[in-house]
Design a protein around this motif. Structure first.
Motif: not given
Length: 426
Positions: A357-360, A379-386, A406-408
């Protein structure tokens, strides 16, 4: 290799053909085969494109999906040691038909591999293409000497590049016919794969799958490179790697000449600043970090297709494109640890799904009854570490930050039923 063909020992491939007159004469000689290739593709490719969405996935076993290309004539003792460390269960070896004197050495090396499944790529030269009786003699010698040691024989390689010796698909078809006849008449237990087209040039593949020759493949071999287009997710003529695999699998499924089995028997990325060892120009070369990222994502996408039975990385030791460089000193590139952790993490993994989804990208597998998610993004983004995440980097290092980047470079997230103690983060 018979003149005018020469072997480039730096990049481990034939040198470019410089005799333009010879090439022109040979192409003129094979004109009608080239026309047939064009006409076959004109029919087969559109039909395959239409039927792509209807091809069902198979169940691919992860423990025989990963395959490492190795050179038994290069650092053989070190190679054996490293292969045990990597825990890869399948290897690909190559034998040159113009170097039949090395057959006994090859046998001795294979016997040291013990429980590894071996795919043997039989590489042609012009002499064996022109003299099919010589090819039959050499092939019979190979089958006899290595009887019981080889899982799969790949007949021929890179058939759509004239520097490798073939000037038309019909020449390859006649070449493969010899192997098939030998299998049927004398060695019915051997498994043969073929086609051997390099890059996204499926018009040649179509002609190897749809023709009037009386042979069959036990599976199709493809050398599916994407190095001239960068990352495996990038588009080439509207096709990313996943689409290329789907189209090729559809063609195999439609053909009556092959079992529905697909093996990518060679792929890699060339490394910057390694000339003359790089197999391409510097323009196509990439840095070591990109190499590791592209390599692991290529494997993830191919495994997620559930159409590729095995994927051979070319190769373990090579300055211009390998996981290890042994010229001067032994240097383990970042991709070595990346590959090692990937194989160990996906050992006995069951594919569940791939979400995009959207390059993720999220690849989900079941490993030892535990859910594993592998995340990466273009595309560089982030994710919460649950709290129920157990997270590792591309190379297997624990990640404990509250917010994950989250990246390449893919990360591995194990989903736990209870709150993990996260001992590695202490």
């Amino acid at each position: 290799m018979k003149e005018p063909f020469k072997w480039d020992y730096y990049s481990d491939q034939p040198a470019l053909l410089t005799d333009k007159i010879y090439k022109k004469v040979m192409r003129k000689k094979e004109f009608f085969s080239l026309v047939r290739t064009f006409l076959t593709a004109l029919i087969v490719l559109p039909i395959s494109l239409v039927l792509m969405p209807f091809i069902k996935r198979k169940k691919i076993l992860s423990n025989t999906f990963f395959c490492m290309g190795i050179d038994y004539q290069r650092e053989s003792e070190l190679t054996l040691k490293i292969m045990n460390e990597l825990e890869v269960k399948r290897v690909l070896l190559r034998i040159k038909l113009w170097d039949m004197d090395s057959l006994d050495d090859l046998k001795a090396f294979i016997e040291k591999l013990e429980d590894k499944k071996v795919t043997l790529k039989i590489m042609q030269d012009r002499e064996n293409i022109e003299d099919l009786k010589l090819f039959e003699k050499n092939l019979k010698n190979i089958f006899t000497t290595l009887d019981g040691l080889i899982d799969i024989y790949e007949i021929g390689s890179t058939i759509n590049r004239t520097k490798w010796g073939f000037f038309s698909v019909n020449e390859y078809n006649a070449f493969y016919q010899i192997a098939y006849n030998l299998q049927q008449n004398t060695f019915p237990h051997v498994k043969l794969i073929g086609s051997g087209v390099i890059d996204f040039e499926y018009h040649f593949t179509a002609h190897t799958l749809f023709n009037f020759f009386k042979y069959k493949y036990d599976g199709i071999a493809a050398l599916l490179y994407v190095d001239r287009r960068g990352a495996p997710e990038h588009m080439q003529m509207g096709f990313a790697l996943s689409d290329k695999i789907a189209l090729l699998s559809t063609m195999v499924w439609l053909s009556k000449k092959s079992a529905h089995e697909l093996h990518i028997t060679e792929t890699n990325y060339p490394l910057s600043n390694t000339a003359p060892y790089a197999p391409t120009s510097e323009h196509e070369c990439i840095d070591e970090e990109s190499y590791a990222n592209f390599m692991v994502r290529y494997h993830f996408l191919a495994f997620a297709s559930q159409q590729v039975d095995s994927l051979s990385w070319h190769q373990l030791i090579a300055r211009g494109y390998g996981l290890i460089d042994t010229i001067g000193t032994i240097t383990y590139r970042p991709a070595f640890q990346t590959y090692k952790y990937m194989v160990q993490s996906l050992n006995n993994a069951q594919f569940l799904r791939l979400d995009i989804k959207r390059d993720y990208y999220i690849l989900q597998c079941l490993v030892e009854e535990q859910l594993l998610q592998i995340h990466w993004s273009l595309k560089d983004t982030t994710l919460k570490n649950e709290v129920f995440f157990d997270v590792y980097s591309r190379d297997g290092k624990p990640l404990c930050d509250a917010i994950l980047k989250i990246g390449d470079s893919p990360i591995y997230i194990y989903i736990t039923e209870a709150v993990p103690q996260k001992i590695n983060c202490l």
